[in-house]
Design a protein around this motif. Sequence first.
Motif, mmCIF file in Angstrom:
data_model
loop_
_atom_site.group_PDB
_atom_site.id
_atom_site.type_symbol
_atom_site.label_atom_id
_atom_site.label_comp_id
_atom_site.label_asym_id
_atom_site.label_seq_id
_atom_site.Cartn_x
_atom_site.Cartn_y
_atom_site.Cartn_z
ATOM 1 N N VAL A 163 0.875 -1.163 0.000
ATOM 2 C CA VAL A 163 0.000 0.000 0.000
ATOM 3 C C VAL A 163 0.917 1.218 0.000
ATOM 4 O O VAL A 163 1.686 1.428 0.939
ATOM 5 C CB VAL A 163 -0.937 0.019 1.231
ATOM 6 C CG1 VAL A 163 -1.824 1.248 1.194
ATOM 7 C CG2 VAL A 163 -1.766 -1.249 1.298
ATOM 8 N N VAL A 164 0.863 1.988 -1.085
ATOM 9 C CA VAL A 164 1.772 3.112 -1.273
ATOM 10 C C VAL A 164 1.093 4.393 -0.781
ATOM 11 O O VAL A 164 0.071 4.813 -1.322
ATOM 12 C CB VAL A 164 2.195 3.243 -2.748
ATOM 13 C CG1 VAL A 164 3.109 4.436 -2.945
ATOM 14 C CG2 VAL A 164 2.856 1.955 -3.225
ATOM 15 N N HIS A 165 1.686 4.979 0.267
ATOM 16 C CA HIS A 165 1.224 6.250 0.814
ATOM 17 C C HIS A 165 2.177 7.346 0.327
ATOM 18 O O HIS A 165 3.173 7.061 -0.341
ATOM 19 C CB HIS A 165 1.222 6.208 2.350
ATOM 20 C CG HIS A 165 0.262 5.214 2.911
ATOM 21 N ND1 HIS A 165 -1.036 5.517 3.217
ATOM 22 C CD2 HIS A 165 0.411 3.901 3.228
ATOM 23 C CE1 HIS A 165 -1.654 4.454 3.701
ATOM 24 N NE2 HIS A 165 -0.793 3.456 3.707
ATOM 25 N N ASP A 166 1.898 8.586 0.674
ATOM 26 C CA ASP A 166 2.753 9.695 0.237
ATOM 27 C C ASP A 166 4.193 9.544 0.701
ATOM 28 O O ASP A 166 5.125 9.795 -0.057
ATOM 29 C CB ASP A 166 2.194 11.028 0.744
ATOM 30 C CG ASP A 166 0.925 11.424 0.013
ATOM 31 O OD1 ASP A 166 0.753 10.994 -1.150
ATOM 32 O OD2 ASP A 166 0.110 12.150 0.598
ATOM 33 N N HIS A 167 4.388 9.134 1.959
ATOM 34 C CA HIS A 167 5.737 9.118 2.519
ATOM 35 C C HIS A 167 6.200 7.743 2.978
ATOM 36 O O HIS A 167 7.258 7.635 3.600
ATOM 37 C CB HIS A 167 5.821 10.087 3.697
ATOM 38 C CG HIS A 167 5.486 11.496 3.303
ATOM 39 N ND1 HIS A 167 6.296 12.258 2.502
ATOM 40 C CD2 HIS A 167 4.410 12.266 3.571
ATOM 41 C CE1 HIS A 167 5.747 13.439 2.308
ATOM 42 N NE2 HIS A 167 4.587 13.470 2.934
ATOM 43 N N GLU A 168 5.419 6.707 2.707
ATOM 44 C CA GLU A 168 5.824 5.371 3.124
ATOM 45 C C GLU A 168 5.103 4.316 2.293
ATOM 46 O O GLU A 168 4.105 4.584 1.643
ATOM 47 C CB GLU A 168 5.533 5.142 4.607
ATOM 48 C CG GLU A 168 4.061 5.072 4.947
ATOM 49 C CD GLU A 168 3.801 4.786 6.406
ATOM 50 O OE1 GLU A 168 4.572 4.033 7.021
ATOM 51 O OE2 GLU A 168 2.816 5.323 6.931
ATOM 52 N N VAL A 169 5.654 3.102 2.340
ATOM 53 C CA VAL A 169 5.050 1.947 1.684
ATOM 54 C C VAL A 169 4.854 0.876 2.746
ATOM 55 O O VAL A 169 5.801 0.510 3.453
ATOM 56 C CB VAL A 169 5.955 1.409 0.551
ATOM 57 C CG1 VAL A 169 5.361 0.153 -0.059
ATOM 58 C CG2 VAL A 169 6.176 2.478 -0.509
ATOM 59 N N LYS A 170 3.617 0.377 2.873
ATOM 60 C CA LYS A 170 3.320 -0.677 3.835
ATOM 61 C C LYS A 170 3.141 -1.987 3.086
ATOM 62 O O LYS A 170 2.350 -2.070 2.160
ATOM 63 C CB LYS A 170 2.048 -0.360 4.610
ATOM 64 C CG LYS A 170 2.184 0.815 5.541
ATOM 65 C CD LYS A 170 0.919 0.998 6.346
ATOM 66 C CE LYS A 170 1.062 2.187 7.277
ATOM 67 N NZ LYS A 170 -0.137 2.392 8.087
ATOM 68 N N SER A 171 3.895 -3.004 3.492
ATOM 69 C CA SER A 171 3.766 -4.337 2.905
ATOM 70 C C SER A 171 2.788 -5.141 3.756
ATOM 71 O O SER A 171 3.003 -5.315 4.956
ATOM 72 C CB SER A 171 5.118 -5.041 2.856
ATOM 73 O OG SER A 171 5.982 -4.358 1.971
ATOM 74 N N LEU A 172 1.713 -5.620 3.120
ATOM 75 C CA LEU A 172 0.666 -6.336 3.831
ATOM 76 C C LEU A 172 0.344 -7.636 3.114
ATOM 77 O O LEU A 172 0.819 -7.886 1.999
ATOM 78 C CB LEU A 172 -0.596 -5.471 3.925
ATOM 79 C CG LEU A 172 -0.451 -4.119 4.624
ATOM 80 C CD1 LEU A 172 -1.739 -3.319 4.489
ATOM 81 C CD2 LEU A 172 -0.111 -4.320 6.092
ATOM 82 N N ARG A 173 -0.490 -8.467 3.775
ATOM 83 C CA ARG A 173 -0.944 -9.725 3.183
ATOM 84 C C ARG A 173 -2.444 -9.870 3.371
ATOM 85 O O ARG A 173 -3.006 -9.390 4.353
ATOM 86 C CB ARG A 173 -0.254 -10.912 3.841
ATOM 87 C CG ARG A 173 1.189 -11.035 3.479
ATOM 88 C CD ARG A 173 1.748 -12.287 4.039
ATOM 89 N NE ARG A 173 2.263 -11.961 5.372
ATOM 90 C CZ ARG A 173 2.933 -12.782 6.130
ATOM 91 N NH1 ARG A 173 3.145 -14.017 5.739
ATOM 92 N NH2 ARG A 173 3.370 -12.417 7.293
ATOM 93 N N GLY A 174 -3.059 -10.563 2.439
ATOM 94 C CA GLY A 174 -4.476 -10.886 2.524
ATOM 95 C C GLY A 174 -4.690 -12.325 2.093
ATOM 96 O O GLY A 174 -3.771 -12.996 1.627
ATOM 97 N N LEU A 175 -5.927 -12.791 2.250
ATOM 98 C CA LEU A 175 -6.247 -14.178 1.932
ATOM 99 C C LEU A 175 -7.501 -14.221 1.074
ATOM 100 O O LEU A 175 -8.498 -13.559 1.368
ATOM 101 C CB LEU A 175 -6.477 -14.963 3.231
ATOM 102 C CG LEU A 175 -6.718 -16.446 3.122
ATOM 103 C CD1 LEU A 175 -5.482 -17.154 2.570
ATOM 104 C CD2 LEU A 175 -7.084 -17.026 4.471
ATOM 105 N N VAL A 176 -7.428 -15.008 -0.007
ATOM 106 C CA VAL A 176 -8.561 -15.201 -0.909
ATOM 107 C C VAL A 176 -8.712 -16.707 -1.116
ATOM 108 O O VAL A 176 -7.719 -17.417 -1.276
ATOM 109 C CB VAL A 176 -8.319 -14.511 -2.273
ATOM 110 C CG1 VAL A 176 -9.449 -14.795 -3.233
ATOM 111 C CG2 VAL A 176 -8.140 -13.023 -2.095
ATOM 112 N N PHE A 177 -9.952 -17.186 -1.112
ATOM 113 C CA PHE A 177 -10.213 -18.595 -1.389
ATOM 114 C C PHE A 177 -10.547 -18.760 -2.867
ATOM 115 O O PHE A 177 -11.418 -18.068 -3.397
ATOM 116 C CB PHE A 177 -11.348 -19.113 -0.508
ATOM 117 C CG PHE A 177 -10.967 -19.182 0.937
ATOM 118 C CD1 PHE A 177 -10.251 -20.264 1.424
ATOM 119 C CD2 PHE A 177 -11.287 -18.151 1.801
ATOM 120 C CE1 PHE A 177 -9.874 -20.318 2.753
ATOM 121 C CE2 PHE A 177 -10.919 -18.197 3.126
ATOM 122 C CZ PHE A 177 -10.209 -19.285 3.614
#
Length: 101
Positions: A9-23
């Motif tokens: 997730v790219v914000h103005d001053h940082e990038v957050k690395s995340l995970r999700g789950l899909v079946f």
Amino acid sequence: MECIVKFDVVHDHEVKSLRGLVFVDDDKTPTTEQLQDMFKDMKYEVTVDRGDALRFVPTQSPASFQYIRIKELDTGNKKFTEDRDLKGILSNLLPTSNRPI
């Protein structure tokens, strides 16, 4: 079958690395709609970018982020990882106009 979706997730001053789950069904990858539903469950209202199927942009303005970028889809059996360096090299090697080879 579970598919682990790794994304930034790219914000103005940082990038957050995340995970999700899909079946998903066996030997399938998630559809755009499944990914949008996953993001919606995570409170990200997004739509797919027309020029890039792995990039999602916010539908509401103003948004707290610029865009979401899928990095990896892991179903356990198959794993898709985008190679951005290879993609950049190939885009520079391909002709930009309809020229005979």
